[in-house]
Design a protein around this motif. Sequence first.
Motif, PDB file in Angstrom:
ATOM      1  N   GLN A 149       0.828  -1.202   0.000  1.00 23.84           N
ATOM      2  CA  GLN A 149       0.000   0.000   0.000  1.00 23.84           C
ATOM      3  C   GLN A 149       0.864   1.254   0.000  1.00 23.84           C
ATOM      4  OE1 GLN A 149      -3.280  -0.350  -0.152  1.00 23.84           O
ATOM      5  NE2 GLN A 149      -3.933   1.788   0.032  1.00 23.84           N
ATOM      6  N   ASP A 150       0.433   2.254  -0.750  1.00 25.42           N
ATOM      7  CA  ASP A 150       1.064   3.585  -0.781  1.00 25.42           C
ATOM      8  C   ASP A 150       2.524   3.558  -1.221  1.00 25.42           C
ATOM      9  OD1 ASP A 150      -1.319   4.803   0.196  1.00 25.42           O
ATOM     10  OD2 ASP A 150      -0.766   4.229   2.226  1.00 25.42           O
ATOM     11  N   ALA A 151       2.904   2.589  -2.018  1.00 29.72           N
ATOM     12  CA  ALA A 151       4.290   2.474  -2.460  1.00 29.72           C
ATOM     13  C   ALA A 151       4.603   3.468  -3.577  1.00 29.72           C
ATOM     14  CB  ALA A 151       4.573   1.057  -2.943  1.00 29.72           C
TER      15      ALA A 151
ATOM     16  N   LEU B  28       1.059   2.280 -16.413  1.00 28.50           N
ATOM     17  CA  LEU B  28      -0.267   2.906 -16.407  1.00 28.50           C
ATOM     18  C   LEU B  28      -1.341   1.965 -15.882  1.00 28.50           C
ATOM     19  CD1 LEU B  28      -0.434   5.105 -19.644  1.00 28.50           C
ATOM     20  CD2 LEU B  28      -0.137   5.825 -17.262  1.00 28.50           C
ATOM     21  N   THR B  29      -1.180   0.674 -16.115  1.00 29.88           N
ATOM     22  CA  THR B  29      -2.174  -0.269 -15.568  1.00 29.88           C
ATOM     23  C   THR B  29      -2.093  -0.284 -14.042  1.00 29.88           C
ATOM     24  OG1 THR B  29      -0.789  -2.283 -15.565  1.00 29.88           O
ATOM     25  CG2 THR B  29      -1.893  -1.711 -17.622  1.00 29.88           C
ATOM     26  N   PHE B  30      -0.886  -0.116 -13.501  1.00 31.24           N
ATOM     27  CA  PHE B  30      -0.730  -0.036 -12.045  1.00 31.24           C
ATOM     28  C   PHE B  30      -1.464   1.190 -11.515  1.00 31.24           C
ATOM     29  CE2 PHE B  30       3.639  -2.383 -11.578  1.00 31.24           C
ATOM     30  CZ  PHE B  30       3.086  -3.496 -12.181  1.00 31.24           C
ATOM     31  N   ALA B  31      -1.291   2.314 -12.206  1.00 32.65           N
ATOM     32  CA  ALA B  31      -1.928   3.563 -11.773  1.00 32.65           C
ATOM     33  C   ALA B  31      -3.445   3.455 -11.805  1.00 32.65           C
ATOM     34  CB  ALA B  31      -1.468   4.709 -12.663  1.00 32.65           C
ATOM     35  N   LEU B  32      -3.960   2.743 -12.790  1.00 30.86           N
ATOM     36  CA  LEU B  32      -5.411   2.583 -12.915  1.00 30.86           C
ATOM     37  C   LEU B  32      -5.960   1.636 -11.848  1.00 30.86           C
ATOM     38  CD1 LEU B  32      -5.549   2.349 -16.799  1.00 30.86           C
ATOM     39  CD2 LEU B  32      -6.576   4.157 -15.410  1.00 30.86           C
ATOM     40  N   ALA B  33      -5.229   0.576 -11.575  1.00 36.36           N
ATOM     41  CA  ALA B  33      -5.704  -0.416 -10.600  1.00 36.36           C
ATOM     42  C   ALA B  33      -5.487   0.021  -9.163  1.00 36.36           C
ATOM     43  CB  ALA B  33      -5.005  -1.758 -10.846  1.00 36.36           C
ATOM     44  N   ARG B  34      -4.446   0.854  -8.953  1.00 42.14           N
ATOM     45  CA  ARG B  34      -4.064   1.216  -7.585  1.00 42.14           C
ATOM     46  C   ARG B  34      -3.820   2.724  -7.463  1.00 42.14           C
ATOM     47  NH1 ARG B  34      -1.288  -2.693  -4.638  1.00 42.14           N
ATOM     48  NH2 ARG B  34      -0.855  -0.976  -3.207  1.00 42.14           N
TER      49      ARG B  34
ATOM     50  N   ASP C 149      -3.559   4.470  -5.022  1.00 41.96           N
ATOM     51  CA  ASP C 149      -2.730   4.819  -3.869  1.00 41.96           C
ATOM     52  C   ASP C 149      -1.247   4.906  -4.214  1.00 41.96           C
ATOM     53  OD1 ASP C 149      -3.209   1.819  -4.079  1.00 41.96           O
ATOM     54  OD2 ASP C 149      -1.506   1.840  -2.696  1.00 41.96           O
ATOM     55  N   LEU C 150      -0.860   4.430  -5.393  1.00 41.18           N
ATOM     56  CA  LEU C 150       0.546   4.372  -5.763  1.00 41.18           C
ATOM     57  C   LEU C 150       1.021   5.662  -6.422  1.00 41.18           C
ATOM     58  CD1 LEU C 150       0.613   0.785  -7.358  1.00 41.18           C
ATOM     59  CD2 LEU C 150       1.152   1.420  -4.991  1.00 41.18           C
ATOM     60  N   ASP C 151       2.265   6.047  -6.144  1.00 43.56           N
ATOM     61  CA  ASP C 151       2.933   7.133  -6.864  1.00 43.56           C
ATOM     62  C   ASP C 151       3.852   6.485  -7.893  1.00 43.56           C
ATOM     63  OD1 ASP C 151       2.094   9.685  -5.729  1.00 43.56           O
ATOM     64  OD2 ASP C 151       2.971   8.939  -3.868  1.00 43.56           O
TER      65      ASP C 151
ATOM     66  N   ARG D 202       4.032  10.448 -13.230  1.00 45.12           N
ATOM     67  CA  ARG D 202       4.875  11.381 -13.980  1.00 45.12           C
ATOM     68  C   ARG D 202       5.701  10.607 -14.995  1.00 45.12           C
ATOM     69  NH1 ARG D 202      10.297  12.966 -10.472  1.00 45.12           N
ATOM     70  NH2 ARG D 202      10.694  10.887  -9.600  1.00 45.12           N
ATOM     71  N   VAL D 203       6.147  11.314 -16.029  1.00 41.62           N
ATOM     72  CA  VAL D 203       6.955  10.705 -17.082  1.00 41.62           C
ATOM     73  C   VAL D 203       8.331  11.358 -17.097  1.00 41.62           C
ATOM     74  CG1 VAL D 203       7.171  10.275 -19.560  1.00 41.62           C
ATOM     75  CG2 VAL D 203       4.907  10.242 -18.481  1.00 41.62           C
ATOM     76  N   LEU D 204       9.366  10.540 -17.088  1.00 39.83           N
ATOM     77  CA  LEU D 204      10.732  11.021 -17.236  1.00 39.83           C
ATOM     78  C   LEU D 204      11.291  10.488 -18.547  1.00 39.83           C
ATOM     79  CD1 LEU D 204      12.225  10.475 -13.651  1.00 39.83           C
ATOM     80  CD2 LEU D 204      11.264  12.575 -14.621  1.00 39.83           C
ATOM     81  N   ARG D 205      11.755  11.406 -19.392  1.00 39.20           N
ATOM     82  CA  ARG D 205      12.318  10.972 -20.662  1.00 39.20           C
ATOM     83  C   ARG D 205      13.816  10.750 -20.512  1.00 39.20           C
ATOM     84  NH1 ARG D 205      13.686  14.329 -26.133  1.00 39.20           N
ATOM     85  NH2 ARG D 205      14.507  12.528 -27.270  1.00 39.20           N
TER      86      ARG D 205
END
Length: 215
Positions: free
Chosen positions: A68-70, A84-90, A92-94, A121-124
């Motif tokens: 949680q909150d990782a 992005l799938t992680f961001a959609l499913a969770r 709570d994640l950064d 966020r995206v880092l190129r």
Amino acid sequence: MAEQCTPTDAERVAAETVFGDRLELAERYVEHLATSGIERGLLGPREVPRLWGRHVLNCAVVTELIPQDATVADVGSGAGLPGLTFALARPDLDITLIEPLERRCIWLNEIIEDLGLTRVRVLRGRSEQFFDDVDVDVVTARAVSALSKLAGITMPLLGGRGQLLALKGRSAAEEIEKATKVLRKLGGRNAEVLTAGSTILEEPTTVVRVPVGAA
């Protein structure tokens, strides 16, 4: 083309389980993959009928292995798989998506804005460029390189503690064996092959988990 990416009944049940009340956002993401993602060369057109099963759900279920909150870094994010799938499913994640190609970064930022994902966020650049600036709890990658090479471009982002979750295929155990010395040198311990989504997917996702730091 978006019509071709309609999930099967089993995939829809799995998607409802994984994404919950954010399923509509996940559906929009899949539509982006099936349209602009194909048009800009992030995925091949043959992948459209299997976007849900082979790609989105295959990635999203890995979140069951994340605390949680990782904080999470996705190296070589490409079309946002798995980040992005992680961001959609969770929510709570950064999440930090690390991607060297500009056209992919532009697309990722467009999708993040459209879906309203405020904790992404995206880092190129290459991950090595961010070893001094990115310090996360979990680092992940999919279809980037063999574990022996992948370890060196992912594990330094953990700052000496956390875990690498590498999405792999049938050769996972063999890759661990070949990478043993490298993993140990980078602080890895007790690398193991796990499966994610075994209760909801016909083909669970194979994940190599490498803990880093004290037990």
